[in-house]
Scaffold this motif. Structure first.
Motif, short mmCIF file in Angstrom:
data_model
loop_
_atom_site.label_atom_id
_atom_site.label_comp_id
_atom_site.label_asym_id
_atom_site.label_seq_id
_atom_site.Cartn_x
_atom_site.Cartn_y
_atom_site.Cartn_z
N ASP A 1 39.96 37.97 49.15
CA ASP A 1 39.55 38.95 48.14
C ASP A 1 40.62 39.09 47.05
N VAL A 2 40.17 39.51 45.89
CA VAL A 2 41.05 39.73 44.74
C VAL A 2 40.77 41.11 44.18
N LEU A 3 41.83 41.87 43.88
CA LEU A 3 41.70 43.17 43.22
C LEU A 3 42.34 43.07 41.84
N MET A 4 41.59 43.50 40.82
CA MET A 4 42.07 43.39 39.44
C MET A 4 42.07 44.77 38.79
N VAL B 1 47.21 43.45 32.56
CA VAL B 1 46.32 43.13 33.67
C VAL B 1 47.17 42.86 34.90
N LEU B 2 46.70 43.35 36.05
CA LEU B 2 47.38 43.16 37.32
C LEU B 2 46.39 42.59 38.32
N LEU B 3 46.80 41.53 39.00
CA LEU B 3 45.97 40.88 40.01
C LEU B 3 46.68 40.95 41.35
N LEU B 4 45.94 41.35 42.37
CA LEU B 4 46.45 41.34 43.76
C LEU B 4 45.44 40.60 44.61
N TRP B 5 45.89 39.65 45.41
CA TRP B 5 44.96 38.94 46.28
C TRP B 5 45.61 38.59 47.60
N ARG B 6 44.74 38.31 48.54
CA ARG B 6 45.16 38.05 49.93
C ARG B 6 44.52 36.76 50.38
N ASP B 7 45.37 35.88 51.00
CA ASP B 7 44.80 34.62 51.49
C ASP B 7 44.89 34.55 53.02
#
Length: 373
Positions: A306-309, A367-373
């Protein structure tokens, strides 16, 4: 009358402008520059090709950078006498109207003197030397950048942030404050704020607010942060004292998060399993509008892939375009640039989003992006 003069003098000192005296620190510099004036006259008499009358601009400019206004006036008086002496020596005439060259000799140093006096007055109001002002601004800009960095995240978590001030300036009304908080630093708290105005106009307020927000993050429970920030803005009594902000509290162990918003754009989450974006909109008024504001958060969970923007309005606003349309375009472009799942994927995607989506350089963009792999 004397009391009024003393009060006026104290006010001028408080403002950083002392027109009544140059200050003891100015005397060595003033004496050195004053000696240059007769030296320029002598050189002009003996070797006029190497030292023309306009060479008096050199001590004038040096004085504008180094002296206070009171001392600068003394130097200007000496330079004016030196310029008059040069004119008399070269032409043998005391009447300027009979010597057209005298006007040429006086225009350049005179223009430099007026500009130098204005510069010295501004420096005195600020209260820093000419070399210190730029150094101070550079230091403030770097501190703001350091404070905006997302701290190191545990394995499996990634973040990317980019910020572009309006007009390519150094300061922006958008800023980010991020910190690891909670027991064992298991929580990531991020505040993305947008101060009213843009570029340098909002930069000073953004610098002040970023320091205040940085002190509040982690020091208060998550639900108390925005009310405290709202109270802080109200106490400033600024003419343009409002701001928008979104506060993210993310549990790095479970992926659960809560978004609290103060009139800010909603967050956007890309669901890896469904292959679509979901808008996360929290409720809350602008900061700095009225006291006792309530902020209701929205909860979610970041699963693997998932990605949170999060972004500011400069990323989606455009003349003649609806806000929802701008968000759809941003999410569509993010689909191409931020494919979730692979470690390190999306690096540099935030800057790429700004370059491809938010081309209006007349507004601050973040802009800020947070994601989890």
């Amino acid at each position: 009358m004397r009391k009024r003069l003393r009060r006026a003098r104290r006010r001028l000192r408080t403002a950083g402008v002392d027109y009544f005296r140059g200050g003891a620190a100015d005397w060595p510099v003033l004496c050195a520059l004053a000696l240059l004036v007769p030296l320029m006259i002598v050189l002009n008499i003996w070797i006029p090709d190497w030292a023309p009358p306009t060479a008096l601009v050199l001590p004038i400019l040096a004085g504008a950078l180094l002296l206070r206004p009171g001392s600068l006036v003394v130097l200007y008086a000496l330079a004016a006498l030196g310029l008059s002496a040069e004119s008399v020596i070269h032409t043998g005439q005391r009447v300027a109207s009979e010597n057209p060259e005298a006007y040429v000799y006086g225009v350049t140093p005179g223009a430099a003197g007026v500009g130098g006096l204005l510069l010295a007055q501004f420096r005195a109001r600020v209260g820093v030397p000419w070399w210190g002002g730029s150094t101070m601004l550079f230091d403030l800009r770097e501190r703001l950048r350091v404070q905006s960095r997302v701290p190191a995240l545990p394995a499996g978590w990634h973040a990317d942030m980019a910020l572009r001030p309006a007009g390519g300036q150094s300061f922006s009304g958008d800023f980010v404050v991020a910190a690891r908080t909670g027991p064992g630093q298991r929580l990531l708290e991020v505040v993305l704020a947008d101060v009213s105005g843009k570029g340098m106009d909002a930069g000073s307020r953004a610098l002040l607010l970023s320091g205040a927000f940085g002190g509040l993050v982690g020091s208060l429970p998550a639900h108390d942060f925005l009310p405290a920030a709202n109270g802080y803005l109200l106490r400033q009594s600024w003419e343009e004292g409002f701001a928008t902000a979104v506060h993210l509290v993310l549990d790095l162990d479970t992926g659960e998060y809560e978004l609290l918003s103060a009139g800010h754009l909603p967050g956007m989450q890309r669901l890896a399993g469904a292959g679509r974006w979901e808008v996360k909109e929290a409720e809350g008024p602008l900061l700095g509008i009225y006291d006792g504001a309530k902020f209701d958060g929205v909860r979610g969970r970041l699963n693997r892939g998932d990605v949170l923007m999060l972004c500011t309005d400069g990323m989606v606003e455009a003349p003649g375009r609806d806000l929802a349309e701008g968000m759809d375009r941003l999410m569509g472009e993010a689909d191409r640039l931020v494919p979730g799942g692979a470690p390190g994927s999306g690096a540099g995607a935030a800057a790429a989003l700004i370059e491809t989506v938010a081309r209006d350089i007349n507004d601050d963009r973040a802009v800020l992006l947070l994601w989890r792999d």
